[in-house]
Scaffold this motif. Sequence first.
Motif, PDB file in Angstrom:
ATOM      1  N   THR A 203       0.784  -1.240   0.000  1.00 38.22           N
ATOM      2  CA  THR A 203       0.000   0.000   0.000  1.00 38.22           C
ATOM      3  C   THR A 203       0.817   1.292   0.000  1.00 38.22           C
ATOM      4  N   SER A 204       2.107   1.189  -0.063  1.00 36.95           N
ATOM      5  CA  SER A 204       2.947   2.386  -0.002  1.00 36.95           C
ATOM      6  C   SER A 204       2.666   3.354  -1.151  1.00 36.95           C
ATOM      7  N   TYR A 205       2.586   4.635  -0.823  1.00 38.80           N
ATOM      8  CA  TYR A 205       2.621   5.684  -1.848  1.00 38.80           C
ATOM      9  C   TYR A 205       4.083   5.890  -2.266  1.00 38.80           C
ATOM     10  N   ALA A 206       4.299   6.488  -3.426  1.00 42.88           N
ATOM     11  CA  ALA A 206       5.671   6.733  -3.881  1.00 42.88           C
ATOM     12  C   ALA A 206       5.765   8.068  -4.592  1.00 42.88           C
ATOM     13  N   THR A 207       7.008   8.518  -4.765  1.00 44.22           N
ATOM     14  CA  THR A 207       7.314   9.789  -5.425  1.00 44.22           C
ATOM     15  C   THR A 207       6.575  10.940  -4.740  1.00 44.22           C
ATOM     16  N   THR A 208       7.029  11.249  -3.558  1.00 43.57           N
ATOM     17  CA  THR A 208       6.369  12.267  -2.748  1.00 43.57           C
ATOM     18  C   THR A 208       6.934  13.669  -3.000  1.00 43.57           C
ATOM     19  N   ILE A 209       6.162  14.649  -2.560  1.00 44.39           N
ATOM     20  CA  ILE A 209       6.692  16.003  -2.343  1.00 44.39           C
ATOM     21  C   ILE A 209       6.777  16.148  -0.832  1.00 44.39           C
ATOM     22  N   ASP A 287      -4.701   9.448   0.846  1.00 45.21           N
ATOM     23  CA  ASP A 287      -5.818   9.131   1.726  1.00 45.21           C
ATOM     24  C   ASP A 287      -5.284   8.899   3.130  1.00 45.21           C
ATOM     25  N   VAL A 288      -5.796   9.625   4.096  1.00 46.53           N
ATOM     26  CA  VAL A 288      -5.243   9.556   5.448  1.00 46.53           C
ATOM     27  C   VAL A 288      -5.399   8.159   6.046  1.00 46.53           C
ATOM     28  N   ALA A 289      -6.465   7.442   5.703  1.00 47.13           N
ATOM     29  CA  ALA A 289      -6.638   6.080   6.222  1.00 47.13           C
ATOM     30  C   ALA A 289      -5.537   5.160   5.706  1.00 47.13           C
ATOM     31  N   ARG A 290      -5.179   5.336   4.463  1.00 48.18           N
ATOM     32  CA  ARG A 290      -4.095   4.521   3.891  1.00 48.18           C
ATOM     33  C   ARG A 290      -2.750   4.903   4.498  1.00 48.18           C
ATOM     34  N   VAL A 291      -2.542   6.177   4.743  1.00 44.01           N
ATOM     35  CA  VAL A 291      -1.309   6.619   5.394  1.00 44.01           C
ATOM     36  C   VAL A 291      -1.212   6.002   6.798  1.00 44.01           C
ATOM     37  N   ARG A 292      -2.327   5.976   7.496  1.00 42.95           N
ATOM     38  CA  ARG A 292      -2.338   5.361   8.837  1.00 42.95           C
ATOM     39  C   ARG A 292      -2.026   3.861   8.758  1.00 42.95           C
ATOM     40  N   GLN A 293      -2.510   3.222   7.715  1.00 40.04           N
ATOM     41  CA  GLN A 293      -2.212   1.806   7.513  1.00 40.04           C
ATOM     42  C   GLN A 293      -0.705   1.600   7.303  1.00 40.04           C
ATOM     43  N   ASN A 294      -0.105   2.484   6.526  1.00 38.28           N
ATOM     44  CA  ASN A 294       1.337   2.395   6.291  1.00 38.28           C
ATOM     45  C   ASN A 294       2.122   2.666   7.574  1.00 38.28           C
ATOM     46  N   HIS A 295       1.632   3.604   8.360  1.00 37.50           N
ATOM     47  CA  HIS A 295       2.249   3.893   9.650  1.00 37.50           C
ATOM     48  C   HIS A 295       2.175   2.666  10.567  1.00 37.50           C
ATOM     49  N   ALA A 296       1.015   2.006  10.565  1.00 34.91           N
ATOM     50  CA  ALA A 296       0.838   0.809  11.391  1.00 34.91           C
ATOM     51  C   ALA A 296       1.814  -0.294  10.976  1.00 34.91           C
ATOM     52  N   PHE A 297       2.053  -0.413   9.683  1.00 34.60           N
ATOM     53  CA  PHE A 297       3.027  -1.398   9.186  1.00 34.60           C
ATOM     54  C   PHE A 297       4.416  -1.102   9.751  1.00 34.60           C
ATOM     55  N   LEU A 298       4.796   0.169   9.747  1.00 34.76           N
ATOM     56  CA  LEU A 298       6.108   0.559  10.262  1.00 34.76           C
ATOM     57  C   LEU A 298       6.241   0.260  11.750  1.00 34.76           C
ATOM     58  N   VAL A 299       5.187   0.521  12.500  1.00 41.82           N
ATOM     59  CA  VAL A 299       5.211   0.243  13.941  1.00 41.82           C
ATOM     60  C   VAL A 299       5.260  -1.258  14.188  1.00 41.82           C
ATOM     61  N   GLU A 300       4.419  -1.998  13.493  1.00 39.89           N
ATOM     62  CA  GLU A 300       4.349  -3.455  13.653  1.00 39.89           C
ATOM     63  C   GLU A 300       5.704  -4.109  13.386  1.00 39.89           C
ATOM     64  N   ASN A 301       6.436  -3.561  12.426  1.00 44.76           N
ATOM     65  CA  ASN A 301       7.731  -4.134  12.055  1.00 44.76           C
ATOM     66  C   ASN A 301       8.906  -3.446  12.741  1.00 44.76           C
TER      67      ASN A 301
END
Length: 327
Positions: A203-209, A287-301
């Motif tokens: 679910t990661s987003y890429a190519t950010t500003i 999408d903030v919900a998806r960002v939170r999901q990515n954050h949860a992945f980082l914490v979990e790992n």
Amino acid sequence: MTLHRTRLLATLLAGLATAAGASAQEKLTYLTNWYAQAEHGGFYQAVATGLYKKAGLDVTIKMGGPQVNILQLMAAGQADCIMGSSDMQMMVARAGGLPVVTVAAIFQKDPQVFIAHEQVKSFEDMKDKTILIAPSAQRGYWLWLKKKYGFQDSQTRPYTFNIQPFVADKNTVQQGYLSSEPFAVQKAGVKANTFLFADHGWTSYATTISCMEDTLKNRPKVVDAFVKATMEGWKSFLADPAPGAALIKKDNPNMSDEQIAYSVGKLKEMGIVTSGEAKAQGIGTMDVARVRQNHAFLVENKLIEAGKLKVEDAVKLDFIKTTKVLP
């Protein structure tokens, strides 16, 4: 004489107005995460077609590369904003103490792929293969792949951004970028299959500003103008990449027309920029919900310590929410 003086005065006033307009152009430096390529096309397009200038900006695009620490350079004031490889990368940096904030993500799908020889038809078929990945992947998508498909660390070997080990050994799988390495493998005459992580649950987003927090506080109008003009640049690039491609080749003479055409084709075919939420909310949306999901992945790992980072500190969506450049 009066008419002459009137014309002279008008000329002088026009010159002053031009000078004032030039000085009003706000300077902004954006640092990419690699050598100039089609995956950076919308930024170059906005320069080439005058979109940044029209927005009151004087934008400089600087290339990154394998030995360039873009976060460090931005922290040192060498860039105003940078191209994060992913929103997860930027959250890790923020949790580590660098006040970086992501304001948009161009790629709705992370273009990370595995490339396998033609007999491999699925991720499950890779369990007995040697897998070539970069060291950075060990703290990113590899953790997700291990959990989802049961891969083992013992399978991995370092990927050195050289396709020859893969070409020479049919028992290997290698990482790649959808719009890059598969083209090189194809040119080498190897029949291979490409597996896009994003189409299998990554679910990661890429190519950010991503910019320093102080930049957002002190230059909000400049950041807002940059975000809006950039999304227009991406829409324009996908429609007609020629202007941006010319600047890409100027910065990176090793980039061929054939490679650019292939890359643009893959970006469009797979909906890297225009799929998902971007269809309704516009290019660059998050999408903030998806960002939170990515954050949860980082914490979990354990890539981020629990309670160390608030998502709203790492991601600020005000700019992109008011942009809405529809594909």
